[in-house]
Design an enzyme around this catalytic site. Sequence first.
Site, PDB file in Angstrom:
ATOM      1  N   ASN A  12      59.576 -76.461 -86.090  1.00 29.38           N
ATOM      2  CA  ASN A  12      59.085 -77.729 -85.528  1.00 29.38           C
ATOM      3  C   ASN A  12      57.647 -77.516 -85.032  1.00 29.38           C
ATOM      4  OD1 ASN A  12      58.443 -79.677 -83.491  1.00 29.38           O
ATOM      5  ND2 ASN A  12      60.580 -80.264 -83.429  1.00 29.38           N
ATOM      6  N   HIS A  15      54.457 -79.123 -81.145  1.00 30.01           N
ATOM      7  CA  HIS A  15      53.621 -78.661 -80.035  1.00 30.01           C
ATOM      8  C   HIS A  15      52.269 -78.100 -80.465  1.00 30.01           C
ATOM      9  CE1 HIS A  15      56.474 -80.117 -77.368  1.00 30.01           C
ATOM     10  NE2 HIS A  15      57.433 -79.297 -77.778  1.00 30.01           N
ATOM     11  N   HIS A  48      58.672 -84.638 -85.039  1.00 31.32           N
ATOM     12  CA  HIS A  48      59.275 -85.776 -84.336  1.00 31.32           C
ATOM     13  C   HIS A  48      58.161 -86.774 -84.044  1.00 31.32           C
ATOM     14  CE1 HIS A  48      61.754 -87.206 -80.565  1.00 31.32           C
ATOM     15  NE2 HIS A  48      61.503 -88.183 -81.412  1.00 31.32           N
ATOM     16  N   ARG A  50      57.279 -89.686 -82.150  1.00 33.28           N
ATOM     17  CA  ARG A  50      57.786 -90.472 -81.022  1.00 33.28           C
ATOM     18  C   ARG A  50      57.133 -91.843 -80.980  1.00 33.28           C
ATOM     19  NH1 ARG A  50      60.317 -88.665 -76.503  1.00 33.28           N
ATOM     20  NH2 ARG A  50      61.197 -86.587 -76.695  1.00 33.28           N
ATOM     21  N   ARG A  54      53.017 -89.116 -78.683  1.00 35.30           N
ATOM     22  CA  ARG A  54      52.430 -88.164 -77.724  1.00 35.30           C
ATOM     23  C   ARG A  54      52.044 -86.837 -78.373  1.00 35.30           C
ATOM     24  NH1 ARG A  54      57.670 -86.748 -74.083  1.00 35.30           N
ATOM     25  NH2 ARG A  54      57.755 -89.018 -73.978  1.00 35.30           N
ATOM     26  N   GLU A  75      62.217 -86.259 -87.574  1.00 35.57           N
ATOM     27  CA  GLU A  75      63.040 -86.692 -86.440  1.00 35.57           C
ATOM     28  C   GLU A  75      62.579 -88.068 -85.989  1.00 35.57           C
ATOM     29  OE1 GLU A  75      63.818 -82.268 -84.506  1.00 35.57           O
ATOM     30  OE2 GLU A  75      62.840 -83.835 -83.316  1.00 35.57           O
ATOM     31  N   THR A 106      63.673 -84.110 -75.898  1.00 36.99           N
ATOM     32  CA  THR A 106      64.909 -84.840 -76.166  1.00 36.99           C
ATOM     33  C   THR A 106      66.025 -84.324 -75.261  1.00 36.99           C
ATOM     34  OG1 THR A 106      64.142 -84.949 -78.436  1.00 36.99           O
ATOM     35  CG2 THR A 106      66.398 -85.626 -78.040  1.00 36.99           C
ATOM     36  N   GLU A 156      73.307 -82.208 -86.184  1.00 37.74           N
ATOM     37  CA  GLU A 156      72.597 -81.101 -85.551  1.00 37.74           C
ATOM     38  C   GLU A 156      73.128 -81.023 -84.127  1.00 37.74           C
ATOM     39  OE1 GLU A 156      68.387 -80.615 -86.230  1.00 37.74           O
ATOM     40  OE2 GLU A 156      68.111 -79.758 -84.229  1.00 37.74           O
ATOM     41  N   HIS A 199      67.401 -76.777 -80.248  1.00 36.35           N
ATOM     42  CA  HIS A 199      66.861 -77.126 -78.927  1.00 36.35           C
ATOM     43  C   HIS A 199      66.961 -75.948 -77.963  1.00 36.35           C
ATOM     44  CE1 HIS A 199      65.362 -79.439 -75.550  1.00 36.35           C
ATOM     45  NE2 HIS A 199      65.011 -80.348 -76.441  1.00 36.35           N
TER      46      HIS A 199
HETATM   47  N1  PXP Z   1      66.077 -80.286 -82.908  1.00 31.14           N
HETATM   48  C1  PXP Z   1      65.831 -81.517 -82.405  1.00 31.14           C
HETATM   49  C2  PXP Z   1      66.607 -82.661 -82.951  1.00 31.14           C
HETATM   50  C3  PXP Z   1      64.846 -81.715 -81.417  1.00 31.14           C
HETATM   51  O1  PXP Z   1      64.611 -82.952 -80.932  1.00 31.14           O
HETATM   52  C4  PXP Z   1      64.096 -80.610 -80.975  1.00 31.14           C
HETATM   53  C5  PXP Z   1      63.036 -80.797 -79.945  1.00 31.14           C
HETATM   54  O2  PXP Z   1      62.014 -81.579 -80.438  1.00 31.14           O
HETATM   55  C6  PXP Z   1      64.375 -79.362 -81.539  1.00 31.14           C
HETATM   56  C7  PXP Z   1      65.380 -79.219 -82.491  1.00 31.14           C
HETATM   57  C8  PXP Z   1      63.592 -78.142 -81.180  1.00 31.14           C
HETATM   58  O3  PXP Z   1      63.754 -77.830 -79.825  1.00 31.14           O
HETATM   59  P1  PXP Z   1      62.760 -76.771 -79.190  1.00 31.14           P
HETATM   60  O4  PXP Z   1      61.376 -77.340 -79.280  1.00 31.14           O
HETATM   61  O5  PXP Z   1      63.262 -76.656 -77.799  1.00 31.14           O
HETATM   62  O6  PXP Z   1      62.909 -75.504 -79.982  1.00 31.14           O
END
Ligand code: PXP
Length: 256
Positions: A12, A15, A48, A50, A54, A75, A106, A156, A199
Amino acid sequence: MVELRPIRLGVNVDHVATLRNARGGWHPDPLRAAKAAVAAGADGITVHLREDRRHIRDEDVRRIRAEVAAPLNFELAATPEMLAIALDVKPHAACVVPEKRTERTTEGGLEVANARATLAPFVAKLRAAGIRVSLFIEPDPAQIEAAAAVEAPVIEIHTGAWCEAIAAGDAKAAQTVFERIRQGAQQAVKLGLEVHAGHGLDFATAETISALPEIVELNIGHFLIGEALFSGLEPVIHTFRAAMDRGRAKAREQAA
Ligand code: PXP
């Protein structure tokens, strides 16, 4: 017994966009991070988009979809705006997540059991466009059953509560939540669902959860991108892969 399938790593890159947006402009570019992640061995890229944009912006989604060869997992909240974008971009996969304006990330899983009437057509429209749909849910039997009922092919499992219990040093709570994840994954496979998890995962928790043979994909962002500041994206992805492979080897031993 569950057939032992390989486990995929989805990276992901939200960030990277968070950091870029702190200054405006284009640096660091999430597309560059996505390409580097795939070159280092990521099996897919997750973003993701949003409602408040952001971190990831619309053009990031389109650029990553167009320029990265690996599967894109998009996402999205279950809103008409996001549905229209998904149908236009046509990512490989779409993961439906809950979204609150005030949350930092989330928090908690999607409410599926009490939202079947709205989620079933939402899932159906994505599936009709050839997009693999997953629902981001807590390891709760009622939610898992509801995910199957609305005909999502994938869930998930939200691992946030488990990772938080470990971080807080509460081994008992962590064990309780992990057991819920384990049983939830088994229930989902029995219902014909594919199971992913994500997550809050770090190297240690990614290894532990990879030992659950039902789970075939992890989606990891915050820790992975944060750790890349210290050692670089490529070594971090290699370390994650090695941790996941060790977890899978444990699953193989247990199955033997
Ligand atoms: N899976 C989903 C559906 C999420 O919303 C997120 C957070 O954006 C993640 C995985 C990844 O979580 P993390 O950034 O804490 O590794």
